[in-house]
Design an enzyme around this catalytic site. Sequence first.
Site, PDB file in Angstrom:
ATOM      1  N   GLY A 190       0.814  -1.213   0.000  1.00  0.00           N
ATOM      2  CA  GLY A 190       0.000   0.000   0.000  1.00  0.00           C
ATOM      3  C   GLY A 190       0.844   1.257   0.000  1.00  0.00           C
ATOM      4  O   GLY A 190       0.524   2.245  -0.690  1.00  0.00           O
ATOM      5  N   ASP A 191       1.943   1.247   0.769  1.00  0.00           N
ATOM      6  CA  ASP A 191       2.865   2.383   0.792  1.00  0.00           C
ATOM      7  C   ASP A 191       3.445   2.616  -0.603  1.00  0.00           C
ATOM      8  O   ASP A 191       3.612   3.754  -1.050  1.00  0.00           O
ATOM      9  CB  ASP A 191       4.005   2.126   1.768  1.00  0.00           C
ATOM     10  CG  ASP A 191       3.513   1.729   3.147  1.00  0.00           C
ATOM     11  OD1 ASP A 191       2.463   2.231   3.572  1.00  0.00           O
ATOM     12  OD2 ASP A 191       4.198   0.910   3.789  1.00  0.00           O
TER      13      ASP A 191
END
Length: 307
Positions: free
Chosen positions: A251-252
């Site tokens: 997600g980062d």
Amino acid sequence: MIYTITANPSIDYVLQLDAMTVGEVNRTTSDVKLPGGKGVNVSRILNELALDSTALGFVGGATGEMFENLLQQHQLNTNFTKVSDDTRINVKINAVKQNEETEINGTGPKITADEKAEFIKLLKKVGNGDVVIMSGSLPKNIETTFYLDIAKMIQAQGADFVIDTTGQALLDTLPLHPLVVKPNNHELAELFDTTFKNEQDIVDNARKLLDQGAKHVLVSMAGDGALLVTKDKVFKANAPKGTVINSVGAGDSMIAGFVGTFMKTNDPIESFHIGAACGSATAFSQDIAVKSKIDEVYQAINISQVN
């Protein structure tokens, strides 16, 4: 300039073994120490994309020195605020034959009022054309409104911001018009206390985030790909084929690819394409993805407009 904030970074001690038996001595087959933290992950992906960023946060003690030494291997631009307490260590155990992952996360240092004030000083130079990306947990004695207060401050200084969070904390940021928010489909359903029967339900609820102030909404859907919802259009990225090795940091990576590309091109569709590639490439990697893997996955992703 893009600034990433990791308020509670860590050394991630990743252990791999065939199987783990609780209450007995277990021996690893391999281990590695990595600089951990969601903002750090964002900066590492930006570095792979040859995009400048400055990583900010709190580090302290002998473990803080080790953390910064590990970061030097990735040639990141950093400006961490030194604190008296130790940077935390997180232990991640991967039992291969059992197909189980166990995490034991430290609480992190206690931040004094003076240390916090020193950190805030660094943000005074943020202004027009800059983006501040805030993500990850907070040290144990930092107030829960820490990221929201920073968002208000840097917005008043003319900068954009992204807060990678969920629940009410996410909803509280929307009136400040974050550049992008990125819930997954489950988090989006929880935000509005509902369930999704189809993709249109996801889009309809993503639009609620736009209505409340978000500029762009990314919704990750694991094996079903991802959606980009803008004011007047919806786009979908397929999930490329590959073996998921490491979901930590995916997600980062997606946020980094989207924000970094958008800062450079102002093109949300291409930003979505690269963001999706970064997220999947990290999922298919042991650690944060490298540029060659991102490029490979990029070719396997198609962006289509949803009618």
